[in-house]
Design an enzyme around this catalytic site. Structure first.
Site, short mmCIF file in Angstrom:
data_model
loop_
_atom_site.label_atom_id
_atom_site.label_comp_id
_atom_site.label_asym_id
_atom_site.label_seq_id
_atom_site.Cartn_x
_atom_site.Cartn_y
_atom_site.Cartn_z
N ASN A 1 79.06 -19.93 88.51
CA ASN A 1 79.44 -20.34 87.16
C ASN A 1 80.74 -19.62 86.82
O ASN A 1 80.74 -18.46 86.45
CB ASN A 1 78.31 -19.95 86.19
CG ASN A 1 78.58 -20.41 84.77
OD1 ASN A 1 79.64 -20.98 84.48
ND2 ASN A 1 77.63 -20.17 83.89
N ARG B 1 78.32 -24.85 88.40
CA ARG B 1 78.16 -25.36 87.04
C ARG B 1 79.52 -25.88 86.58
O ARG B 1 80.50 -25.14 86.58
CB ARG B 1 77.70 -24.23 86.14
CG ARG B 1 77.49 -24.71 84.76
CD ARG B 1 77.04 -23.62 83.85
NE ARG B 1 76.49 -24.25 82.67
CZ ARG B 1 75.79 -23.63 81.77
NH1 ARG B 1 75.53 -22.36 81.90
NH2 ARG B 1 75.34 -24.27 80.72
N HIS C 1 74.40 -28.81 77.71
CA HIS C 1 73.11 -28.22 78.10
C HIS C 1 72.27 -29.21 78.90
O HIS C 1 71.04 -29.11 78.94
CB HIS C 1 72.26 -27.80 76.87
CG HIS C 1 72.80 -26.66 76.09
ND1 HIS C 1 72.71 -26.62 74.71
CD2 HIS C 1 73.42 -25.52 76.46
CE1 HIS C 1 73.25 -25.50 74.26
NE2 HIS C 1 73.69 -24.81 75.31
N ARG D 1 78.82 -21.20 65.53
CA ARG D 1 79.39 -22.56 65.37
C ARG D 1 78.77 -23.24 64.16
O ARG D 1 77.56 -23.14 63.94
CB ARG D 1 79.11 -23.41 66.61
CG ARG D 1 79.87 -22.96 67.82
CD ARG D 1 79.46 -23.74 69.06
NE ARG D 1 79.11 -22.85 70.13
CZ ARG D 1 78.48 -23.20 71.23
NH1 ARG D 1 78.09 -24.45 71.41
NH2 ARG D 1 78.20 -22.31 72.16
N GLU E 1 68.66 -22.44 84.04
CA GLU E 1 69.73 -23.36 84.43
C GLU E 1 70.23 -23.09 85.85
O GLU E 1 70.55 -24.02 86.58
CB GLU E 1 70.88 -23.27 83.42
CG GLU E 1 70.50 -23.95 82.11
CD GLU E 1 71.42 -23.64 80.95
OE1 GLU E 1 71.32 -22.54 80.41
OE2 GLU E 1 72.24 -24.50 80.60
#
Ligand code: ADP
Length: 397
Positions: free
Chosen positions: A7, A90, A180, A241, A384
């Site tokens: 990643n 990823r 996601h 956010r 993940e």
């Protein structure tokens, strides 16, 4: 099969080496401060932790150092680098082109590059990571791109289109993509398995509640709607956010606060959400503590998060004409019983009933709805990296 999961960020490269037959993580770590100075932290089962501060001028050097650590005679876990059968990367954005993970070739790299404008912080770093691995690993080692957006590509146009001038949406590929996806796919499938139901037979709402939060409506095994949009800013309010707001607020603030496009972007991504609201923190542990101590803005932030989550669950049940399973996952979804309970509060009218005895304090894979609840509510921890390793293995087998 031994699969390396990578990643890459602009100055970092996180990695985990999996043995997929057992799901075991053989080694993991992070190469940070690439292009600045360099710091590699490395942990392996049964070996001493290892830190190196050798210079890392670029990602290629970082990947070389990671591979060297994996075969090192003291702290390594491989006798030869050729034991790594494939690398799973990823990748944030696959645009509208990929609904599945793919083995990397020149066309795939072109798509990742074409999507730079859609994922300006992540896609360039993801491609750099792929190219670094290609140049350092034995020739022919397959590289697989696992896109955050792919799972959502089954959404129908009515769910992904924005009501802007059509020519502009086409010109700039503006649409809902969703993120996601690897997590939503993994936990929805796992939920069906865990509950002994057929994935293709049921309607699932997955609630990935972490630092970034998103929801997916998964109807008979296909994602039909999701809460994040063109970017991961959309949906419910998150750590920092703002989530969905009246779009007219953007030009209003820009005019009145004299903000540039970059400044308003930073304000909405990094200074808003529950942190901006509460003035306390983006971390729900801090918010909970502050709220219990009487901080009203922290209480408001928590109430807003719960309320917005509940509204999305209701909306997705309406979109699918019902729901069989609701899944909670990620940092908040797995660890905070009170958020799970509040997000389902008042949903008795649609057959959702949480059993406090099954929910309170539970952090592992479990059913948390009551025996009478028509809808099954479950916690499914996400993973993940393991999902990326498994998807990579499926493709290269
Ligand atoms: P990401 O992968 O998006 O960075 P995570 O899924 O790891 O995020 O979630 C991180 C968030 O989860 C933290 O900011 C915190 O709000 C919440 N969290 C993690 N652990 C706990 C806990 N034990 N109790 C309450 N909240 C937690």
């Amino acid at each position: 099969m031994k699969i390396l999961v990578i990643n890459c960020g602009s100055s970092s490269c996180k990695f985990q080496l999996f043995e997929t037959s057992t799901g075991e993580v053989l080694a993991k770590g992070n190469a940070e401060r690439i292009g600045i100075d360099g710091k590699l932290t490395y942990k392996a089962n049964g070996k001493e932790d290892f830190i190196s501060t050798e210079a890392m001028p670029d990602h290629k050097v970082a990947v070389k150092m990671i591979l060297a650590a994996l075969v090192d005679k003291d702290h390594g876990v491989l006798s030869d680098i050729s034991e790594i059968k494939a690398v799973g990367h990823r990748v944030l954005h696959g645009g509208k082109y990929y609904s599945e993970s793919v083995i990397v070739n020149d066309d795939v790299k072109k798509v990742i590059r074409d999507c730079f404008p859609l994922g300006p912080l992540h896609n360039p770093a993801n491609l750099t990571g792929i190219e670094a691995c290609e140049s350092v690993l034995p020739e022919g080692t397959p590289q697989v791109a696992v896109f955050d957006t792919a799972f959502h590509m089954t959404m129908p146009p009515k769910a992904y289109t924005y009501a802007l001038p059509y020519e502009l949406t086409e010109k700039y590929s503006i649409r809902r993509y969703g993120f996601h996806g690897t997590s939503h796919r993994y936990v929805s499938r796992r939920a069906a398995d865990f509950l002994g139901k057929k994935y293709e037979d049921i309607k699932i709402i997955t609630c990935h509640l972490g630092n970034g939060s998103s929801f997916a409506a998964v109807d008979h095994g296909k994602c039909v709607d999701t809460s994040m949009g063109l970017t991961p800013l959309a949906g419910i309010c998150m750590g920092t956010r703002c989530g969905d707001i009246d779009p007219a607020i953007v030009p209003f603030l820009m005019k009145n606060e004299n903000l540039t496009p970059d400044e308003i972007d930073t304000l909405m991504n990094k200074k808003s959400g529950v942190e901006g609201l509460s003035g306390v923190s983006s971390d729900f542990r801090d918010l909970d503590k502050a709220s219990k101590e009487g901080n009203e803005r922290a209480t408001l932030a928590l109430e807003m998060f719960e309320y917005q989550a509940r509204k999305i669950i209701g909306a997705y049940a309406a979109a699918m004409g019902g729901v069989d399973v609701i899944v909670f996952t990620a940092g908040i979804g797995e660890n905070t019983d009170y958020i799970r309970a509040a997000a389902c509060e008042g949903l008795g009218f649609m057959g959702v009933e949480i059993d406090p005895a099954k929910n309170n304090g539970v952090r592992t894979e479990a059913v948390i709805s009551s025996d009478n609840s028509k809808v099954t509510v479950a916690i499914i921890p996400t993973n993940e990296e393991l999902a990326i390793a498994q998807e990579t293995e499926e493709l290269v087998k």
